[in-house]
Write an enzyme that holds these catalytic residues in place. Structure first.
Site, PDB file in Angstrom:
ATOM      1  N   HIS A   1     -10.770   6.532  -2.126  1.00  0.00           N
ATOM      2  CA  HIS A   1     -10.818   5.617  -0.720  1.00  0.00           C
ATOM      3  C   HIS A   1     -11.762   4.564  -1.248  1.00  0.00           C
ATOM      4  CE1 HIS A   1      -9.695   9.580   1.938  1.00  0.00           C
ATOM      5  NE2 HIS A   1      -8.744   8.651   1.832  1.00  0.00           N
TER       6      HIS A   1
ATOM      7  N   GLU B   1      -7.834  -1.661   4.818  1.00  0.00           N
ATOM      8  CA  GLU B   1      -7.628  -1.777   3.515  1.00  0.00           C
ATOM      9  C   GLU B   1      -6.841  -2.888   3.011  1.00  0.00           C
ATOM     10  OE1 GLU B   1      -6.571   2.409   4.047  1.00  0.00           O
ATOM     11  OE2 GLU B   1      -7.762   2.913   2.403  1.00  0.00           O
TER      12      GLU B   1
ATOM     13  N   ARG C   1      -5.220  19.545   3.117  1.00  0.00           N
ATOM     14  CA  ARG C   1      -5.954  19.789   1.826  1.00  0.00           C
ATOM     15  C   ARG C   1      -7.166  20.628   2.042  1.00  0.00           C
ATOM     16  NH1 ARG C   1      -6.474  13.742  -0.528  1.00  0.00           N
ATOM     17  NH2 ARG C   1      -4.833  13.261   1.154  1.00  0.00           N
TER      18      ARG C   1
ATOM     19  N   ASN D   1       0.884  -1.132  -0.015  1.00  0.00           N
ATOM     20  CA  ASN D   1       0.065   0.097   0.108  1.00  0.00           C
ATOM     21  C   ASN D   1       0.881   1.170   0.102  1.00  0.00           C
ATOM     22  OD1 ASN D   1      -1.738   1.980   0.600  1.00  0.00           O
ATOM     23  ND2 ASN D   1      -3.055   0.813   2.141  1.00  0.00           N
TER      24      ASN D   1
ATOM     25  N   ARG E   1      -2.576  -1.692  -3.756  1.00  0.00           N
ATOM     26  CA  ARG E   1      -3.315  -0.623  -3.795  1.00  0.00           C
ATOM     27  C   ARG E   1      -2.807   0.515  -4.822  1.00  0.00           C
ATOM     28  NH1 ARG E   1      -3.889   4.523   0.133  1.00  0.00           N
ATOM     29  NH2 ARG E   1      -5.467   5.486  -0.581  1.00  0.00           N
TER      30      ARG E   1
END
Ligand code: ADP
Length: 403
Positions: free
Chosen positions: A187, A391, A248, A7, A99
Site C-alpha cells: 500500500h 492511488e 485475511r 491498477n 501499479r
C-alpha cells in the site's frame, strides 16, 4: 498530456485516463474517463463499468473474455468510440502508468518499463502470485495494443524500501537476509500519497511531520512516516502480515500453521486459502468481509459479527501503538481507504485508546462525511485526518515526473 493508468488486482482492474493541460495540478483532478473491470462474478466474463467526467455517462456491460488483452482491446475501443469516447485516436495517449504490487529489493522508485524490468516483475511473481502476473499481463496488453508507448511501473513496495533494518528484518535465521525474506510492506502508493496530502491539509512541511497513516480497505496496513519517509509498517514479506483484514487473518502465531500441517495434514494451498480468503472479518463473523455488512449484522444482534469488529479494533489499536513506538511521537493520525474514509465508528474506536496522548476527535466533524479534512477537536494535541486516497492520481504524477 494524456496519461493512462492501470491498477490491476487479482480479479479486478481499474483503468483511468487523466488529461493534464500545462503544469501538474497540486490536487488530483477527476479522470476524464474511468473503467472498472471485474472478473469475479461470472467465470469467463468481464463485468465492465465506464464513466466519463464530462457527462457522467455510464456504460455497464458484460463481455466474454478472461484475458487482459481482449478486455484491454475493448476498453481502448471505448476511449475512441461510442458514448464513452473522450479522445479521437489512441495515439493521443502519451504515457501509461501501472501499479505493480511487488518490486522486491530491486526497486525503491518508479521506473520506465523495459524488458529487464518485466523480467524482474515476473521473477517477483513468486512473492505476489495474485498480483504481479496480472500486472505483467496489463503491461503486455498495452504493448500489444499501443506498441512502443512509454510505460511506467509504480511499485507498492517502493515507499517502504526506506525501512531501517531493525524494522525490515525478521528475527529468524540470518540466511533470510540474503534470501530476501524480509518485511517489504505494501500500500506504499497510498501511504505516500496520504502523507503528502496530510502535509498540504495541515499547511506544514512534510519533512517536519511524524505521521501514522491507516490504510483500511479490504486489505489493511499502517505506516509510520517520519519526515516523509516510511520507517515502519504492518504488512510484511507479503500483504498477509499485520492487521486483521476483510478476509485475511493478518499476523497469527506461526506455530498455528505448524500445528495445522502436523496434526491436520493441511496442504499448502489449503493453508494459503484459509489465511488469505477465509479469515479476518469474514472468517470470524461468518457474515462478510465487508465492514458495512458486519455493522448491519451487529445491529441485528449477531454476536460473531460483534466479535469480528472487536478483534479488528483491538488489532488496529495495538498496531497504532507499535507505530507510535517507532516514531517517538505523533503529529497526525491519518485514516484512508474504504473503511478509514467511511467509518466514523472505527476512527472513533481507534482514537479512544489514546486519550493520554491528547488525541481527541470532534464528534460532529467525524460523522459529517469528512473528505480531506482534520476531524480532531480544536484542543487535541494530535491532529486526526481523513484523506481520500488517490492511488491512480499518484501513479499519474509519477508518469509526469518520469516522462
Ligand atoms: P480495496 O482495498 O479493495 O481498494 P476499498 O479501499 O475500496 O478496498 O475498501 C473496501 C472496504 O471499505 C469494503 O470492504 C467495506 O468494508 C469498506 N467500506 C466502504 N464503505 C463503507 C462504509 N460506508 N462504512 C464502512 N465501511 C465501508
Amino acid at each position: 498530456m494524456k496519461i493512462l493508468v492501470l491498477n490491476a488486482g487479482s480479479s479486478s482492474q481499474k483503468t483511468c485516463l487523466y488529461e493534464i493541460a500545462g503544469e501538474i495540478p497540486e490536487q488530483a483532478p477527476k479522470p476524464v474517463w474511468e473503467a472498472k473491470v471485474d472478473w469475479s462474478h461470472h467465470q469467463g466474463f468481464a463485468e465492465i463499468e465506464i464513466k466519463t467526467a464530462n457527462s457522467e455517462k455510464l456504460l455497464l456491460e458484460e463481455i466474454p473474455g478472461d484475458s487482459h488483452s481482449s478486455v484491454m482491446a475493448h476498453l481502448l475501443d471505448t476511449l475512441t468510440s461510442g458514448s464513452t469516447q473522450v479522445i479521437g485516436e489512441l495515439s493521443e495517449i502519451d504515457i501509461v502508468g501501472h501499479r505493480v504490487v511487488h518490486g522486491g529489493q530491486d526497486y525503491s522508485e518508479s521506473v520506465v518499463i523495459t524488458q529487464s524490468v518485466k523480467e524482474v516483475i515476473a521473477r517477483l511473481s513468486t512473492l505476489a502470485p495474485a498480483h504481479n502476473p496480472a500486472n505483467l499481463e496489463g503491461i503486455e496488453a498495452i504493448e500489444k495494443h499501443l506498441g512502443n508507448i512509454t510505460q511506467i511501473a509504480v511499485f507498492d513496495t517502493a515507499f517502504h524500501s526506506s525501512l531501517p533494518d531493525a524494522a525490515a528484518i525478521y528475527p529468524g535465521p540470518y540466511e533470510w537476509v540474503d534470501e530476501g525474506i524480509r518485511r517489504y510492506g505494501f500500500h506504499g502508493i497510498s501511504h505516500q500519497y496520504c502523507a503528502q496530502r496530510a502535509a498540504q491539509i495541515l499547511g506544514q512541511d512534510l519533512a517536519s511531520l511524524k505521521l501514522i497513516t491507516c490504510h483500511l480497505g479490504n486489505g489493511c496496513s499502517l505506516a509510520a512516516i517520519s519526515g516523509g519517509v516510511s520507517i515502519d509498517t504492518t504488512m510484511g514479506f507479503t500483504p498477509l502480515d499485520g492487521l486483521m483484514m476483510g478476509s485475511r487473518s493478518g499476523a497469527v502465531d506461526p506455530s498455528i500453521l505448524i500445528h495445522l500441517l502436523r496434526e491436520k495434514d493441511y496442504s499448502v494451498d489449503k493453508l494459503d486459502n484459509l489465511l488469505n480468503k477465509a479469515s479476518g472479518l469474514s472468517g470470524i463473523s461468518g457474515v462478510s468481509s465487508d465492514m458495512r455488512q458486519i455493522t448491519e449484522a451487529i445491529a441485528q444482534g449477531n454476536t460473531r459479527a460483534q466479535l469480528a469488529l472487536d478483534i479488528y479494533i483491538h488489532r488496529l489499536r495495538s498496531y497504532i501503538g507499535a507505530m507510535l513506538a517507532s516514531l517517538f511521537g505523533l503529529d497526525a493520525l491519518v485514516f484512508t481507504a474504504g473503511v478509514g474514509e467511511n467509518s466514523p465508528r472505527i476512527r472513533q474506536a481507534a482514537c479512544e485508546a489514546f486519550p493520554f496522548l491528547g488525541i481527541k476527535i470532534d464528534n460532529t466533524r467525524n460523522t459529517s462525511n469528512p473528505v480531506d479534512v482534520d476531524i480532531a477537536d480544536r484542543d487535541s494535541k494530535v491532529r486526526v485526518l481523513v484523506v481520500h486516497t488517490q492511488e491512480d492520481w499518484a501513479i499519474a504524477t509519477e508518469c509526469w515526473r518520469l516522462r
